[in-house]
Design an enzyme around this catalytic site. Structure first.
Site, PDB file in Angstrom:
ATOM      1  N   ASP A 176       2.762   6.378 -27.168  1.00 14.49           N
ATOM      2  CA  ASP A 176       4.208   6.254 -27.191  1.00 14.49           C
ATOM      3  C   ASP A 176       4.750   6.298 -25.773  1.00 14.49           C
ATOM      4  O   ASP A 176       4.031   6.604 -24.812  1.00 14.49           O
ATOM      5  CB  ASP A 176       4.878   7.286 -28.106  1.00 14.49           C
ATOM      6  CG  ASP A 176       4.768   8.706 -27.582  1.00 14.49           C
ATOM      7  OD1 ASP A 176       4.312   8.901 -26.443  1.00 14.49           O
ATOM      8  OD2 ASP A 176       5.140   9.629 -28.316  1.00 14.49           O
ATOM      9  N   ILE A 177       6.015   5.949 -25.627  1.00 16.20           N
ATOM     10  CA  ILE A 177       6.653   5.841 -24.312  1.00 16.20           C
ATOM     11  C   ILE A 177       7.116   7.228 -23.869  1.00 16.20           C
ATOM     12  O   ILE A 177       7.786   7.956 -24.626  1.00 16.20           O
ATOM     13  CB  ILE A 177       7.835   4.864 -24.368  1.00 16.20           C
ATOM     14  CG1 ILE A 177       7.359   3.490 -24.815  1.00 16.20           C
ATOM     15  CG2 ILE A 177       8.539   4.782 -23.021  1.00 16.20           C
ATOM     16  CD1 ILE A 177       8.468   2.488 -25.019  1.00 16.20           C
ATOM     17  N   GLU A 217       9.175   4.871 -31.140  1.00 15.50           N
ATOM     18  CA  GLU A 217       8.543   4.407 -29.911  1.00 15.50           C
ATOM     19  C   GLU A 217       7.043   4.644 -29.939  1.00 15.50           C
ATOM     20  O   GLU A 217       6.381   4.659 -28.901  1.00 15.50           O
ATOM     21  CB  GLU A 217       9.168   5.088 -28.679  1.00 15.50           C
ATOM     22  CG  GLU A 217       8.830   6.550 -28.490  1.00 15.50           C
ATOM     23  CD  GLU A 217       9.782   7.495 -29.238  1.00 15.50           C
ATOM     24  OE1 GLU A 217       9.803   8.670 -28.896  1.00 15.50           O
ATOM     25  OE2 GLU A 217      10.503   7.042 -30.157  1.00 15.50           O
TER      26      GLU A 217
END
Length: 475
Positions: free
Chosen positions: A349-350, A392
């Site tokens: 994920d970011i 995300e």
């Protein structure tokens, strides 16, 4: 019509005179508007020439059968304009030319205004046909050629209604009605097929390239496909009825005004011509029915493919959605257990994605997600698959990949994301990701267990400072 034919058959489009005037370059306006005006003047001159040189109802003998032809070069120009640029571009010169020749021949103004609609009406049938069914206009291919030929016949029958007005206003005897009417539709049909058809085959590829290169000049078509198809069917049906009625009625009138022997000859010739035309009509109806079914089938295939895509694909990133990812995960987990091959999962994920949304808004966040998906695709193999698993959070599955290969892949992806910021308008959004890697193990009771270990590895990467890859170390 095959799938390939459909894919290379663009919908009927028209060049908008208003958009050309507003958005076209000076050279484009001078070439198109100037050339069109020159052709309009030429059409009017050729129309008057047809009256002067008496190119109407010329008798020709074929195997003992007399047929009548009318030569009208204006039709060739207007038909090409209609098929390449749009109906209005061809209809206006056709109307002006027919109106001028009618007035020159002494037709009353009111009748001349009505008479001038005949050829634009036939051109409208051509436009309706190509709006109803997307068909290649370069006539390359049996389907495209047959469609053009048979649609041309229906259009010519409609335009030949003007012959009846011409005969009435010129006070022709009944015996002269059949040559004028038959000469009109048969001459127009032969010109459309033998002259306009080859010209379209040569011109259309170049015209199509130009139209595709200037979409801003095209008129937006709001035609309802169902209405277009119904309009074409109604036109074909009416054309058949009109043709049959007028042919038999005029032949009967001409026969009554002659001797018995000549009357029989007239009826025989007319019936043979009617027979072959009726054969052409039957073939057209059969062909059109096939095209309609193929068009419907392709529409259904496209709809099903779109529905399948919507059901399995994330709309923002064009990756698999969570539902589809779970199915693929389960299938891959089962495959590895049967084959005893390895497979790895990369969950990522970011980092600090909320800050991106706060700084650039949700459109900026969407741009970051799309960019990450594109970077993932750029480093994946064809056998790998990826999904947007959460807001995300993303998932990548690497078949036939061990722990070291999966770790190297994850690091390559992490470095690529850090090195290429997402573009949001004029702004560059720097972003980093954290990744967790887990390989299928023999003691995984389900694919959920496999996913849980990758999720735990991702958690360790984030707890360890983010922007890093963590391997599942549970034993």
């Amino acid at each position: 019509m095959s799938r390939t034919d459909a894919e290379v058959s663009p919908a009927y489009r028209e060049l908008s005179p208003w958009r050309l005037w507003r958005d076209g370059s000076r050279g484009q306006k001078l070439c198109l508007f100037g050339g069109w005006l020159v052709l309009l003047v030429l059409c009017v001159a050729l129309g008057v020439g047809m009256v002067i040189w008496r190119w109407s109802g010329i008798p020709l003998e074929f195997g003992g059968v007399t047929v009548y032809l009318t030569v009208y070069p204006t039709l060739l120009i207007c038909l090409l304009l209609t098929l390449t640029l749009g109906w209005w571009w061809g209809a206006l010169p056709a109307y002006c030319a027919t109106l001028t020749l009618a007035l020159y021949a002494g037709m009353p103004l009111a009748w001349a205004l009505l008479f001038a609609l005949s050829n634009p009406l036939g051109l409208a049938i051509m436009a309706i046909g190509y709006q109803a069914i997307a068909m290649r206009r370069d006539l390359r291919g049996i389907s495209a050629m047959l469609f053009y030929v048979q649609l041309s016949f229906v259009a010519c029958v409609f335009s030949s209604a003007g012959a009846l007005i011409w005969s009435y206003t010129n006070h022709y005897e009944r015996a002269a009605l059949l040559p004028i009417w038959q000469g009109w539709w048969l001459g127009a049909f032969l010109q459309s097929v033998l002259l306009a058809g080859p010209a379209m085959a040569l011109l259309w590829p170049r015209v199509e390239r130009w139209l595709n290169a200037h979409p801003q000049l095209m008129r937006k078509m709001h035609t309802n496909s169902r209405q277009a198809v119904l309009g074409l069917l109604a036109s074909v049906t009416l054309g058949v009825l009109v043709y049959g009625f007028v042919t038999i009625e005029l032949a009967d009138q001409q026969a009554h005004l002659t001797t018995l022997a000549h009357a029989m000859n007239v009826m025989r010739q007319t019936m043979w011509i009617f027979y072959w035309v009726f054969v052409a009509i039957v073939l057209f109806i059969a062909f059109f029915g096939y095209q309609l079914f193929a068009h419907w089938q392709q529409s259904q295939d496209r709809l099903l493919a779109e529905l399948e895509k919507l059901a399995t694909t994330d709309g923002l990133t064009d990756l698999l959605n969570r539902r589809a990812a779970d199915l693929r995960l389960k299938a891959e987990w089962q495959r590895t257990r049967r084959s005893r091959h390895s497979a790895a999962m990369v969950l990522l994920d970011i980092d600090h994605f909320k800050q991106i949304n706060d700084s650039y808004g949700h459109p900026g966040g969407d741009a970051a997600l799309r960019h990450l998906a594109n970077v993932m695709r750029s480093v994946m193999r064809e056998v790998d698959f990826a999904a947007r698993y959460g807001g995300e959070e993303f998932l990548i599955v690497l078949p036939d990949t061990g722990e070291h290969g999966a770790y190297a892949f994850a690091e390559r992806l992490r470095q690529q994301v850090a090195a290429t910021p997402a573009q949001f308008g004029a702004q560059a959004i720097a972003m980093k990701i954290s990744l967790g890697v887990a390989v299928v193990r023999d003691d995984d009771a389900s694919y959920e267990r496999w996913f849980s270990r990758a999720d735990r590895a991702l958690y360790c990467a984030k707890q360890g400072g983010r922007n890093r890859t963590s391997l599942d170390d549970t034993r």
